[in-house]
Design a protein around this motif. Structure first.
Motif, mmCIF file in Angstrom:
data_model
loop_
_atom_site.group_PDB
_atom_site.id
_atom_site.type_symbol
_atom_site.label_atom_id
_atom_site.label_comp_id
_atom_site.label_asym_id
_atom_site.label_seq_id
_atom_site.Cartn_x
_atom_site.Cartn_y
_atom_site.Cartn_z
ATOM 1 N N ARG A 234 -10.950 1.281 10.109
ATOM 2 C CA ARG A 234 -10.611 2.338 11.062
ATOM 3 C C ARG A 234 -10.179 1.682 12.371
ATOM 4 N NH1 ARG A 234 -12.900 6.955 8.479
ATOM 5 N NH2 ARG A 234 -12.149 8.294 10.122
ATOM 6 N N ALA A 235 -9.341 2.396 13.112
ATOM 7 C CA ALA A 235 -8.876 1.847 14.388
ATOM 8 C C ALA A 235 -8.388 2.982 15.276
ATOM 9 C CB ALA A 235 -7.738 0.846 14.152
ATOM 10 N N ASP A 236 -8.323 2.709 16.575
ATOM 11 C CA ASP A 236 -7.670 3.638 17.503
ATOM 12 C C ASP A 236 -6.162 3.412 17.381
ATOM 13 O OD1 ASP A 236 -10.220 4.197 18.251
ATOM 14 O OD2 ASP A 236 -10.111 3.179 20.206
ATOM 15 N N ILE A 237 -5.413 4.493 17.302
ATOM 16 C CA ILE A 237 -3.961 4.330 17.222
ATOM 17 C C ILE A 237 -3.282 5.155 18.319
ATOM 18 C CG2 ILE A 237 -3.923 3.757 14.768
ATOM 19 C CD1 ILE A 237 -3.025 6.605 14.145
ATOM 20 N N THR A 421 -0.339 1.925 7.737
ATOM 21 C CA THR A 421 -0.495 3.180 6.995
ATOM 22 C C THR A 421 -1.809 3.828 7.406
ATOM 23 O OG1 THR A 421 0.737 2.264 5.130
ATOM 24 C CG2 THR A 421 -0.651 4.176 4.668
ATOM 25 N N TYR A 422 -1.762 5.085 7.768
ATOM 26 C CA TYR A 422 -2.993 5.797 8.114
ATOM 27 C C TYR A 422 -2.997 7.134 7.413
ATOM 28 C CZ TYR A 422 -0.210 8.624 11.414
ATOM 29 O OH TYR A 422 0.719 9.460 11.971
ATOM 30 N N ASN A 472 -10.382 6.192 16.260
ATOM 31 C CA ASN A 472 -11.151 5.920 15.044
ATOM 32 C C ASN A 472 -10.499 6.551 13.801
ATOM 33 O OD1 ASN A 472 -13.347 4.717 13.782
ATOM 34 N ND2 ASN A 472 -14.537 6.621 13.818
ATOM 35 N N ILE A 473 -9.241 6.224 13.590
ATOM 36 C CA ILE A 473 -8.466 6.787 12.475
ATOM 37 C C ILE A 473 -8.529 5.842 11.272
ATOM 38 C CG2 ILE A 473 -6.143 7.506 11.759
ATOM 39 C CD1 ILE A 473 -7.581 9.337 13.870
#
Lengths: 479, 441
Positions: A234-237, A421-422, A472-473
């Motif tokens: 997960r990450a902030d985008i 890719t999310y 947090n995507i």
């Protein structure tokens, strides 16, 4: 033409016809296409006229459309539309009805700064040829494309309530792309992305700074071949405008077309997760998310003084401070939902029947520049330029891949990642939005190619967006 | 003299030009229905002249809708004024020269043969059967009639007509929104058996009485319905085009004659199957013939039109992947499902898009009925799922194919509503990658 439309409408003043409308469109299009540095196609279609007649009889719609304007053909169309409604009413449960509207007389004629149809053809091809030459395959670039499409459309609308509208406008869609390949890898970079259309003429090509970006897309496509992928779960985008327009389009725009609530588009476009009882209470996004449908702004492709069933252009809040407050509706559907019609009924050409369509569907700006937003991000990715898109038929689960991702560390861009890719669930995703950039970053991103309806229609429409951050995507999809 | 003949006579007076003229007439009677009632009845027609003019390696094309002499003269003059000033396409060699004519056949106009009154009667019967289980029906019942004539400066003069039928019925439960699908497509309505059609739909409706569950992402053994296998193969066919080969985006680049799939996989492009929609000619007017694409797992040929055959050096065939047939296997559907210990039955796919066409990687979703299979029987309804897969991997993981094929209609739904058919069996696929759940039905 006005006289022909009014005469046709007068023939529809028949007993049993509760409502009727007549539309006429006249369309000029031109397309120029270069591939790998060479011109592969130059096509035009001028003065393409179409007429559509819609009637409501026994609470059922009938429609007939054609490009044949002979008197015999128009009489045949009237007869067919009436027969279609009468036959259809043998297979109904409820009857279509809606309140009358006050008649409107409207006229709007847009002129571009540089009329692409008045411009010499060789001047247009020379401009594009120069770009195409700069993008000729070399090194790891194996394919390139430069194209421009120009459209001019004149529309007439008249209905049995006395409304009459006459409009005309110019839209332009330029784009360029390079593809780099190595082994089984294939990386593409476009400029200025897939939603590169706009209201106007050839001046749009100058504004979008094509020559200044040929070197950039060649370098980025080539560099992507050896770039890393995102490793974390997960990450902030931060999503920039070249992709955010499509995120908005797919997960909010189509989801809030209310014909989907009633299953009218189920066999092709699909349904929606939205239920009528969600209006006014459903937390669609975080409190900073404000989304509206605005057919009153002439800068967007979705502008109209009157829609294709006689409703005046409107700006309507769809999501206000995160809460779902309205829908995009037709007169029939607005009545079923107890709403005012939102002026979203549009047909691509006059021989198409109108559908609930996005017009100028916009995410309202927040505050600050993109640079400030990046500086405010400790660790994350800036994603831009759509590569792959997909969403389920309830508009709930989406997955996107962008052409490029820029890694952010300590508030600075430190490198690129390939095939970022999310995926997410619509409500969770929009509730994870914690920053939206300000008016200085906001702009329209438009398409010629929104498909909906059966028989299929391709709509031209706009999205106003500013870059936004989502926390947090899930970026864990591995291919 | 009709408009096409007039235009041809004008162009024949310019020996320095090559040309291709296509006249298309398209008409539809299109019934859209929702909640077991009419939404719209739509009738629509158009006639279009499409003209490509070449002078050496320079070209210009124009479309004239609802043509008359005045429109044709204006468009042609515009083309003649500009063509010398345009850049060349060095890869253009010549126009199509195949003058082979298709065998004449009689084409019934299904718009006339299947009137609205018959359509609504059929729908009312299906609706009555579905309503017994609290399902309404939604969908489209379409008849088209289209004619085509192509002439070019190499002496081609070819005419063709088709009249596709497309019936798509989704039954949706009025409370749960669980959806199932049944379709019919082809040109001959004699093949439509309304009782069999309704029984198949009702059988699917009965599966929906089971509870609805979510499943976790992971790899599952799946039974792909014929529609799903057909759609994956349609996407795969993108890479079988010489255009994709030219753009270096084809999975099949350098693989002609190479074994790419298991021996059980054979795919042909066959325009002559009476249950399918017929195809006389390819887009350039080349005769459309049976073309083996995959033979026992071996890749045999790219689809080529005249331009890309010259450009890529691949043999010219004129095919367009419009009539694909996937060969059946040896097991019954019951045997396929019976062989699954724990897995999924997938009825239909939605919104697929390539991530990397060269690797055949894509993402998409299930729709219109996804079911859990436990110990060889369908036991539960599953929320729609997202998959992220490679078609090449899916076909390499085919463990068995059903011993019969079904004709599946697909609509090319941009602009005119064109219909094509694919024949496919059910497929048992191992290790299918489910990447997430939609949590909705």
């Amino acid at each position: 033409m006005e006289q022909l439309i009014k005469q046709t409408l007068s023939k529809l003043a028949l007993p049993g016809i509760a409502f009727a409308d007549v539309r006429v469109s006249r369309t000029d299009t031109e397309g120029i296409y270069f591939q790998n540095g060479f011109m592969r196609g130059y096509g035009s279609s001028m003065d393409s006229t179409a007429i559509g007649i819609r009637v409501l009889i026994n609470g059922c719609w009938g429609f007939a459309g054609s490009q044949d304007f002979t008197e015999a053909s128009l009489d045949r169309l009237i007869k067919t539309a009436v027969e279609n409604a009468r036959q259809g009413s043998n297979f109904t449960k409820g009857k279509v009805s809606f309140p009358a509207l006050n008649p409107i007389q409207a006229s709007h004629h847009h002129k571009p700064e540089i009329d692409p149809f008045a411009m010499p053809k060789e001047e247009k091809t020379a401009y594009l040829a120069e770009l195409a030459t700069a993008l000729k395959p070399a090194g790891k670039i194996v394919h390139s494309m430069v194209s421009a499409q120009f459209m001019k459309q004149e529309k007439y609308y008249a209905n049995s309530e006395g409304t009459f509208s006459h409009t005309s406008y110019y839209n332009t869609l330029p784009v360029m792309e390079v593809v780099a390949a190595e082994g089984s890898q294939i990386m593409s970079r476009t400029w200025p992305g897939h939603m590169s259309a706009g209201r106007g003429g050839f001046e749009l090509l100058h504004r979008q700074k094509f020559p200044e970006n040929t070197g950039r897309i060649i370098k980025e496509a080539t560099d992507l071949l050896s770039a890393p992928v995102i490793e974390e779960e997960r990450a902030d985008i931060i999503i920039a405008n070249g992709h955010l327009a499509l995120q908005l389009h797919e997960s909010v725009g189509h989801a809030t077309e209310a014909d989907r609530i009633f299953g009218m588009e189920i066999s092709y476009a699909g349904k929606t997760f939205i239920k009528p009882e969600m209006l006014g209470t459903f937390q669609y996004g975080s409190p900073i998310v404000n989304i509206y449908s605005d057919s009153t702004d002439p800068q967007g492709l979705g502008f109209h003084p009157v829609d294709d069933e006689g409703v005046p252009g409107k700006r309507v809040d769809i999501i206000k401070e995160g809460i779902l407050v309205n829908q995009q509706t037709s007169r029939q559907i607005a009545e079923l939902l107890g709403l005012e019609p939102s002026s979203n009924m549009k047909a691509s050409y006059a021989d198409d029947f109108p559908l609930v369509r996005m017009t100028n569907f916009c995410l309202a700006p927040g505050k600050g520049s993109l640079d400030e937003l990046i500086a405010d991000t400790e660790h994350g990715y800036l994603l831009d330029f759509t590569k792959t898109w997909s969403i389920d038929d309830n508009r709930n689960n989406f997955q996107f891949t962008t052409e490029i991702g820029y890694r952010i560390e300590g508030g600075k861009i430190t490198g690129i990642v390939k095939e970022p890719t999310y995926f997410g669930i619509t409500k969770d995703f929009w509730n994870a939005c914690d920053r939206i950039c300000g008016p200085e970053e906001w702009g329209y991103h438009s398409t010629f190619h929104c498909g909906k309806g059966e028989p299929g229609q391709i709509m031209q429409l706009s999205h106003g967006v500013a870059p936004a951050r989502f926390k947090n995507i899930n970026v864990s999809v591995k291919i | 003299m009709d408009n096409l003949s007039y235009l041809k006579s004008v162009l024949d007076a310019h020996p320095e030009l090559q040309y291709e003229i296509v006249k298309r007439f398209w008409s539809t009677d299109f019934l859209r229905f929702y909640h077991s009632q009419t939404n719209y009845n739509i009738s629509k027609d158009n006639t279009q002249l499409s003209v490509n003019i070449y002078k050496g390696k320079k070209s210009f094309n124009f479309l004239v809708d609802n043509a008359d002499r005045e429109k044709i003269d204006a468009a042609l003059q515009g083309a003649l004024d500009i063509i010398d000033k345009l850049p060349e396409d060095p890869d253009f060699v010549n126009l199509e020269s195949d003058t082979t004519l298709a065998k004449p056949r009689t084409v019934k106009n299904n718009i006339e043969a299947i009137p609205l009154s018959l359509k609504t009667r059929i729908l009312a019967n299906v609706s009555a059967a579905a309503s017994m289980y609290n399902f309404d029906i939604f969908g489209t019942f379409v008849c088209n009639y289209q004619k085509y004539r192509l002439v070019n400066s190499n002496g081609l003069d070819k005419s063709s007509a088709t009249s596709p039928i497309y019936l798509e019925i989704k039954a949706v439960h009025n409370a749960s929104q669980i959806t199932v699908l049944e379709t019919f497509g082809g040109e001959d309505f004699e093949y439509f058996d309304d009782q069999d059609f309704t029984e198949r739909l009702v059988q699917k409706i009965k599966y929906c009485a089971n509870p609805v569950i979510d499943v976790e992402p992971g790899h599952y053994d799946v039974i792909l319905a014929p529609r799903c296998l057909a759609e994956f193969v349609q996407y795969l066919a993108y890479g079988m085009s010489a255009r994709a080969l030219d753009q270096h985006s084809s999975f099949f680049e350098g693989k002609v004659g190479e074994k790419v799939f298991p021996e059980s996989i054979s795919i042909t492009d066959d325009p002559s199957d009476p249950e399918m929609i017929h195809q006389d000619y390819g887009s350039d007017g080349h005769i459309y013939r049976l073309l083996p694409l995959i033979e026992q797992g071996v890749f045999r040929a790219f689809f080529t039109n005249n331009y890309f055959a010259h450009k890529t050096g691949q043999p010219k065939n004129g095919n367009t992947a419009s009539c694909m047939k996937i060969a059946p296997g040896e097991k019954s559907l019951d045997e396929l499902i019976g062989g699954v210990k724990k897995g999924l039955y997938i009825s239909s796919l939605h919104y697929m898009n390539f991530i990397n066409p060269r690797e055949t990687s894509l993402t998409g979703l299930t729709r219109d009925g996804t079911f859990l299979i436990e110990d060889g029987a369908i036991t539960k309804v599953v929320n729609n799922l997202r998959f992220t897969e490679r078609i090449e991997r899916i076909l390499n993981n085919v463990a068995a194919l059903e011993n019969r094929c079904y004709t599946i209609p697909f609509s090319g739904n941009y602009e005119n509503f064109d219909v094509e058919t694919v024949k496919a069996p059910h497929a048992y696929v191992r290790e299918f990658n489910v990447s997430s759940s939609t949590h909705t039905i």
